[in-house]
Design a protein around this motif. Structure first.
Motif, PDB file in Angstrom:
ATOM      1  N   GLY A  11       0.802  -1.209   0.000  1.00 42.51           N
ATOM      2  CA  GLY A  11       0.000   0.000   0.000  1.00 42.51           C
ATOM      3  C   GLY A  11       0.836   1.260   0.000  1.00 42.51           C
ATOM      4  N   ASP A  12       0.154   2.368  -0.215  1.00 37.99           N
ATOM      5  CA  ASP A  12       0.765   3.694  -0.237  1.00 37.99           C
ATOM      6  C   ASP A  12      -0.127   4.660   0.522  1.00 37.99           C
ATOM      7  OD1 ASP A  12       3.018   3.233  -2.095  1.00 37.99           O
ATOM      8  OD2 ASP A  12       1.421   2.840  -3.536  1.00 37.99           O
ATOM      9  N   VAL A  13       0.489   5.644   1.170  1.00 38.84           N
ATOM     10  CA  VAL A  13      -0.228   6.730   1.830  1.00 38.84           C
ATOM     11  C   VAL A  13       0.313   8.032   1.267  1.00 38.84           C
ATOM     12  CG1 VAL A  13      -0.679   7.878   4.027  1.00 38.84           C
ATOM     13  CG2 VAL A  13      -0.589   5.382   3.924  1.00 38.84           C
ATOM     14  N   VAL A  14      -0.599   8.963   0.948  1.00 40.01           N
ATOM     15  CA  VAL A  14      -0.208  10.214   0.312  1.00 40.01           C
ATOM     16  C   VAL A  14      -0.917  11.386   0.987  1.00 40.01           C
ATOM     17  CG1 VAL A  14      -0.299  11.525  -1.859  1.00 40.01           C
ATOM     18  CG2 VAL A  14       0.099   9.069  -1.916  1.00 40.01           C
ATOM     19  N   LEU A  15      -0.184  12.470   1.214  1.00 46.59           N
ATOM     20  CA  LEU A  15      -0.779  13.741   1.635  1.00 46.59           C
ATOM     21  C   LEU A  15      -0.947  14.593   0.386  1.00 46.59           C
ATOM     22  CD1 LEU A  15       1.221  14.671   4.851  1.00 46.59           C
ATOM     23  CD2 LEU A  15      -1.192  14.078   4.710  1.00 46.59           C
ATOM     24  N   SER A  16      -2.129  15.195   0.216  1.00 48.69           N
ATOM     25  CA  SER A  16      -2.364  16.020  -0.968  1.00 48.69           C
ATOM     26  C   SER A  16      -3.274  17.193  -0.611  1.00 48.69           C
ATOM     27  CB  SER A  16      -3.005  15.175  -2.075  1.00 48.69           C
ATOM     28  OG  SER A  16      -4.247  14.645  -1.639  1.00 48.69           O
TER      29      SER A  16
END
Length: 98
Positions: A11-16
């Motif tokens: 998985g990946d976690v992103v702040l946007s």
């Protein structure tokens, strides 16, 4: 990445959508091969409220594959519950820093 038995989940976690110090979005997605996938996130905003700060958030989650067959509604309600717990704990941490 989690390894459980022979099943691997990545998985990946992103702040946007960063608009410091007003708002942001945290989102994540994960895939587990035959188990399916899950993705979701939370949109957060901060606003002045008297002598404090008001944190508002909205959580969304989607699942597919075998995960969805097992209960997409259960997963959605669990995601919202975990988000609520996260923000309650965050409030405690921030209060202790003040």
């Amino acid at each position: 990445m989690l390894a459980r038995g022979r099943q691997r989940i990545t998985g990946d976690v992103v702040l946007s959508d960063l608009t410091p110090p007003h708002s942001c979005r945290i989102s994540g997605k994960g895939a587990g091969g035959i188990a399916g996938f899950a993705e979701g996130g939370a949109t957060m905003s901060l606003a002045a409220a008297g002598e404090g700060t008001l944190l508002r958030y909205n959580v969304d989650a989607q699942v597919g594959g075998k995960l969805a067959q097992l209960g997409a509604r259960l997963i959605d309600s669990t995601a919202k519950k975990l988000a609520q717990e996260f923000f309650q704990r965050l409030e405690v941490q921030i209060t202790e820093l003040a």
